[in-house]
Write an enzyme that holds these catalytic residues in place. Structure first.
Site, mmCIF file in Angstrom:
data_model
loop_
_atom_site.group_PDB
_atom_site.id
_atom_site.type_symbol
_atom_site.label_atom_id
_atom_site.label_comp_id
_atom_site.label_asym_id
_atom_site.label_seq_id
_atom_site.Cartn_x
_atom_site.Cartn_y
_atom_site.Cartn_z
ATOM 1 N N HIS A 173 -4.709 -13.975 -2.920
ATOM 2 C CA HIS A 173 -3.136 -13.303 -2.565
ATOM 3 C C HIS A 173 -4.379 -12.070 -2.152
ATOM 4 O O HIS A 173 -2.856 -10.772 -3.034
ATOM 5 C CB HIS A 173 -2.052 -13.036 -3.031
ATOM 6 C CG HIS A 173 -1.271 -14.745 -3.557
ATOM 7 N ND1 HIS A 173 -1.227 -15.597 -2.490
ATOM 8 C CD2 HIS A 173 -1.378 -15.360 -4.313
ATOM 9 C CE1 HIS A 173 -0.795 -16.228 -2.802
ATOM 10 N NE2 HIS A 173 -0.692 -16.808 -4.130
ATOM 11 N N LYS A 618 13.143 -12.024 -4.684
ATOM 12 C CA LYS A 618 13.390 -12.129 -3.833
ATOM 13 C C LYS A 618 14.444 -12.817 -3.232
ATOM 14 O O LYS A 618 14.955 -12.876 -2.530
ATOM 15 C CB LYS A 618 12.712 -13.322 -2.521
ATOM 16 C CG LYS A 618 12.108 -13.107 -1.422
ATOM 17 C CD LYS A 618 11.414 -13.649 -0.475
ATOM 18 C CE LYS A 618 10.569 -15.236 -1.333
ATOM 19 N NZ LYS A 618 11.370 -15.820 -0.906
#
Length: 961
Positions: A173, A618
């Site tokens: 990532h 999130k």
């Protein structure tokens, strides 16, 4: 940047996330090592001057003047002597091609400043040690002293000795977009700066140098200048999106650079001090090449490539170490008595060249090492699919090839024991010791490659397979009870569902191809090469069982109902807040199934659960996510205890605070009681990998911090709440509820939020930045829920809002304090202050939030808000963000008892104060280029400029994704 030595450039520091304590040596905030800042200032000036000279020489005086003007103006803005519009005005009409070298100059300065700060950390540790000060928290010496002082119970200590395991898992990532070439240049600069530092200090420690030393210093500085020039002439970002194969090689570079050399001696020390025998505690892991959740490019070929490249790198390392060991052991039969075991090993060498064999008759240790090298080469050559088949041959027969790491280790043990008999422990070779620990740690595979896929894909594939096999017409239509019944029936035998010639859909063929490649890797390299299967979006027992059927299809699961066996652990990944809350029920239900419980028993009674930090944040915001994780760990541990299994957590942390980032040592100690239990797996992502593991000394310190925290959290009472735990948990639960509501009111409920997010941040452009192989969204939607956590966090950090790390917390704190009226507000505030002082969880949560808020800049965020097409939406939501930011800062300072956000972190405070003016032009230029790009400017330099600003900001912020 040659004028970096002017008075506006003060010392800069960026403490490594996992080196706690070095900058907090005095309780009154006075740094007794402040003198060490002067060398840092000199290093930054030196590198800045070299970069400035390079910019002038390579880009011309006009570009250099533009860079310098932007730099001076940015510092004037920070001193409130200029307006931000003055920085923006410098670039308003400048062609994109001319601003690119400006962006590169500021980006490369951030990179070189990182080098200077990393070197400064080493210098401070040396001074700290030389002063005789106690080792800082996170240093294993401090942990050994703490354990000796507290003397944990014998039972607890024995459990940790037998279960201790610390696994950093590298993931692909990359919010840091550096190419491998830039990585290597940066390492060379650090090595040269380290040499320069030693020469400037002088060998006598007093700064005295002779003429020869001066000449060498001049040469080293010339070499640094050359590296800076090379850096300038090297493209910072990729011209094309990397393939997964590129990411695999990028991850392996950290093994080659540091981990393969650092981990074995660390494991040797841990075993000696902990008394854990020959068990390696630290073992590396990786997702790169095995994580196919949302990544359509992971195939069986990729799995083969990842496992083979890792094994080939390890083989090269073993071979090189054996060659060096052979040279180190010229011991003669005429001088030492050779034990018969060594003679037998040495005499098994049959050389094609009889004259050479006779010449080596007198050096049995060298002959024995050569036997090991020959058998290792035979192993590599014994399989046409194995890596390294082109390696130079040593005369051998393939039937002598090692079939397991244990066989190689046994031969090395014979050599080690023989050395001991010749001269005691002093005669034993440190290289041989590290090589033996390397074989114990890395086997023949180097790193454990995790498999990961989401439950929806498993369901779709099994629906197809069951239909083709006549097992179920529509598996997806079954309810949960029927699914579990069907799955358990299928897992009670080893009969495959399909024949080898079955015609499958593209998805099913690819999934089974990945599984077959994993099985082939296990056959070739051993079960430790693919030991875990992670189920994303795991919300039911059937989600957890489904991969076992696929593993059964390729021979990695055996379905005897009484004794099911698999070398691969099934690991549920709990991601959202609701998933975390449901996790204990899923665990209870799964462990109540005799077949599943028998499988866990066969795997050593160890059950692993992965906790998702990114999606929970999130989903519900910073405060709610942190508390949901804490609660889930407590409740899952209780479920495991009820079932009599040992629970191991895998923490899916990112680099940014909003994704679980922050100081790893403190984060581990902030886990609830019973959550660590001697074992820890943790993801290492993005630019944090480079910050932690690109250089051997930093890699050692960061690994030590993980081990130290794991041992302390397992053996000591680190929560410290005692009978007050109930009160603390109640307060935190209410704060989390309030925080989640405040967060949802904007992120999930405000009708203008999606427009604001997608247009005020560069999230759309991140999808075009060549930083990773996978798409930025799981699905082709604009929904926040479907967006991957990496671009979500990276976008907010680029626009300097840092929303995932703080939004909603201020409102929650204020509402809780004021809930019972003004008369009770003071008492409630005192309660929060007391909990912050006494409870590591709350203290770490708030401290991490303070650090991320210190990197936010709502003024710069306002410039991004101007990109929103609906100006009213832009102004309104930016106003909401600014008001919540100010409220959060106010409440945070009241609770922490600080005047500024970074009172407790002076090193980061200096970095923010002095480094961040260099970010101002990058942010301003990013906004300007985004405006042009979205207005239809087709100049390729515009897009390149946007990508370069992203790279520069991620490099400077260091934990932005």
């Amino acid at each position: 940047m040659a004028d970096i030595t002017q008075s506006d450039q003060r010392p800069t520091e960026q403490p490594n996330a996992d080196q706690p304590g070095v900058d907090q040596l005095a309780p009154d905030g006075v740094d007794p090592l402040e003198d060490a800042v002067r060398p840092l200032r000199d290093d930054v000036r030196f590198l800045g001057a070299l970069l400035g000279d390079t910019v002038r020489e390579q880009a011309g005086q006009r570009i250099f003047d533009l860079v310098e003007t932007a730099r001076r103006t940015a510092f004037a803005v920070r001193r409130s002597e200029a307006d931000r519009d003055e920085v923006a005005a410098l670039f308003t009409d400048v062609p994109a091609a001319e601003v690119i070298p400006v962006i590169r100059a500021f980006s490369l300065f951030a990179l070189l400043a990182n080098v200077a700060e990393d070197l400064h950390q080493e210098r401070r540790r040396r001074i700290h040690t030389a002063a005789g000060s106690p080792p800082p928290d996170g240093d294993l010496e401090a942990t050994w002293a703490r354990l000796a002082e507290t003397e944990p119970g014998a039972d607890k200590l024995e459990t940790v000795r037998s279960t201790a395991r610390v696994v950093p898992v590298l993931t692909a990532h990359p919010t840091e977009t550096r190419r491998r070439s830039v990585f290597e240049i940066t390492r060379r600069v650090l090595d040269l700066m380290r040499r320069r530092d030693a020469l400037r200090t002088g060998s006598d420690g007093a700064g005295h140098r002779d003429r020869v030393t001066d000449a060498e210093l001049e040469q080293v500085e010339q070499d640094i200048r050359r590296q800076v020039l090379t850096l300038w002439q090297t493209a910072i970002i990729r011209s094309q999106r990397p393939r997964i194969e590129d990411e695999v090689l990028g991850g392996l570079q950290y093994h080659e650079a540091t981990l393969i050399d650092v981990i074995p001696p660390l494991n040797a020390e841990i075993a000696d001090r902990l008394g854990s025998g020959d068990r390696p505690v630290v073992r590396p892991g990786s997702w790169i090449g095995g994580d196919r959740d949302g990544n359509p490019y992971v195939t069986g070929d990729v799995v083969r490539f990842a496992t083979e490249q890792a094994a080939e790198l390890l083989h090269r390392h073993y071979t090189a170490e054996l060659r060096l060991l052979e040279r180190e052991l010229p011991l003669s039969r005429r001088v030492v008595d050779v034990p018969p075991e060594l003679s037998d090993l040495a005499d098994s060498l049959v050389e094609a060249d009889e004259e050479l064999a006779a010449a080596r008759e007198d050096v049995p240790f060298r002959r024995a090492v050569r036997v090991v090298r020959r058998r290792l080469a035979a192993r590599v050559r014994s399989s046409s699919s194995s890596p390294g088949s082109s390696s130079p041959a040593i005369g051998h027969d393939d039937d002598e090839a090692y079939t397991s790491p244990a066989e190689m280790l046994a031969d090395l043990d014979v050599i080690d024991a023989a050395l001991g008999s010749c001269g005691g422990d002093l005669a034993r070779s440190p290289r041989l010791r590290d090589l033996r620990w390397a074989v114990r740690t890395f086997g023949f595979h180097l790193q454990a490659l995790d498999m990961r896929q989401n439950s929806e894909s498993h369901e779709e594939v099994l629906t197809e397979l069951f239909a083709l096999a006549g097992v179920s017409e529509d598996y997806s239509a079954l309810d949960e009870e029927a699914r579990v019944e069907l799955l358990l029936r299928e897992l009670s035998h080893d009969r495959p569902l399909l024949g080898p010639r079955a015609e499958l859909s593209e998805l099913a063929a690819k999934e089974l191809g990945v599984m077959r490649a994993a099985a082939a890797a296990v056959d070739l390299l051993g079960p430790e090469v693919v030991p875990h299967y992670i189920v994303s979006m795991c919300g039911t027992v059937s989600d957890l069982l489904e991969p076992a059927v696929l593993l059964r299809e390729v021979g990695l699961f055996s379905g005897d109902p009484a004794e099911p066996r698999s070398s691969v652990r099934l690991i549920p990944l709990l991601e959202t807040i609701d998933d975390l809350a449901a996790g204990p029920d899923i665990l209870d239900a799964a462990l109540a199934i005799p077949q599943f419980r028998a499988l866990i028993r066969a795997q050593g009674d160890v059950l692993e659960v992965m906790l998702g930090y990114s999606d929970s944040n999130k989903d519900g915001g910073y405060l709610a996510a942190n508390w949901a994780l804490y609660q889930a760990e407590r409740d899952l541990a209780e479920a495991a205890t009820r079932a009599g299994v040992h629970l191991r957590y895998f923490h899916g942390r990112g680099g940014a605070v909003g994704r679980g980032g922050g100081n790893s040592y403190e984060a581990i100690l902030a886990q609830p009681p019973g959550a660590v239990q001697g074992a820890l797996r943790i993801t290492e992502q993005g630019e944090v990998i480079s910050a932690k593991y690109s250089e051997p000394r930093r890699a050692r310190r960061n690994l030590e911090a993980l081990v130290a925290a794991t041992l302390e959290a397992s053996l000591l009472d680190v929560e410290g709440l005692g009978e007050r735990a109930g009160e603390a948990y109640g307060v935190m639960a209410e704060l989390a509820r309030l925080g989640r509501a405040a967060y949802a009111s904007l992120v999930h409920d405000d009708p203008g939020f999606i427009e604001y997010f997608t247009t005020s941040t560069p999230v759309a452009e991140i999808g075009e930045l060549n930083i990773g192989s996978r798409p930025s969204s799981r699905k082709q939607t604009s929904s926040v829920e479907d967006l991957r956590a990496i671009p979500w966090v990276l976008s907010w950090s680029q626009s300097r809002v840092m929303l995932p790390g703080w939004f909603g917390v201020g409102t929650a704190l204020r509402q809780w304090v004021d809930a019972e009226g003004e008369a009770a507000a003071g008492e409630r505030l005192a309660t929060l202050r007391r909990l912050n002082d006494d409870w590591p969880f709350l203290r770490t949560t708030l401290s991490n939030m303070a650090q991320v808020m210190a990197k936010a800049d709502m003024g710069l965020a306002g410039r991004y808000a101007e990109l929103v097409p609906d100006a009213e939406v832009g102004r309104r939501i930016h106003g909401v963000l600014t008001d919540e930011f100010e409220l959060t800062r106010e409440m945070l300072l009241e609770i922490m008892g600080q005047e500024t956000l970074l009172d407790d972190n002076p090193a980061l405070a200096r970095s923010v104060r002095n480094r961040f003016p260099y970010l101002e032009p990058l942010n301003v230029l990013q906004v300007e280029l985004l405006r042009r790009y979205r207005a239809g400017d087709s100049d390729p330099a515009v897009r390149t400029g946007i990508q370069l600003t992203m790279n520069g900001l991620a490099t400077a912020l260091r934990n932005s994704g």
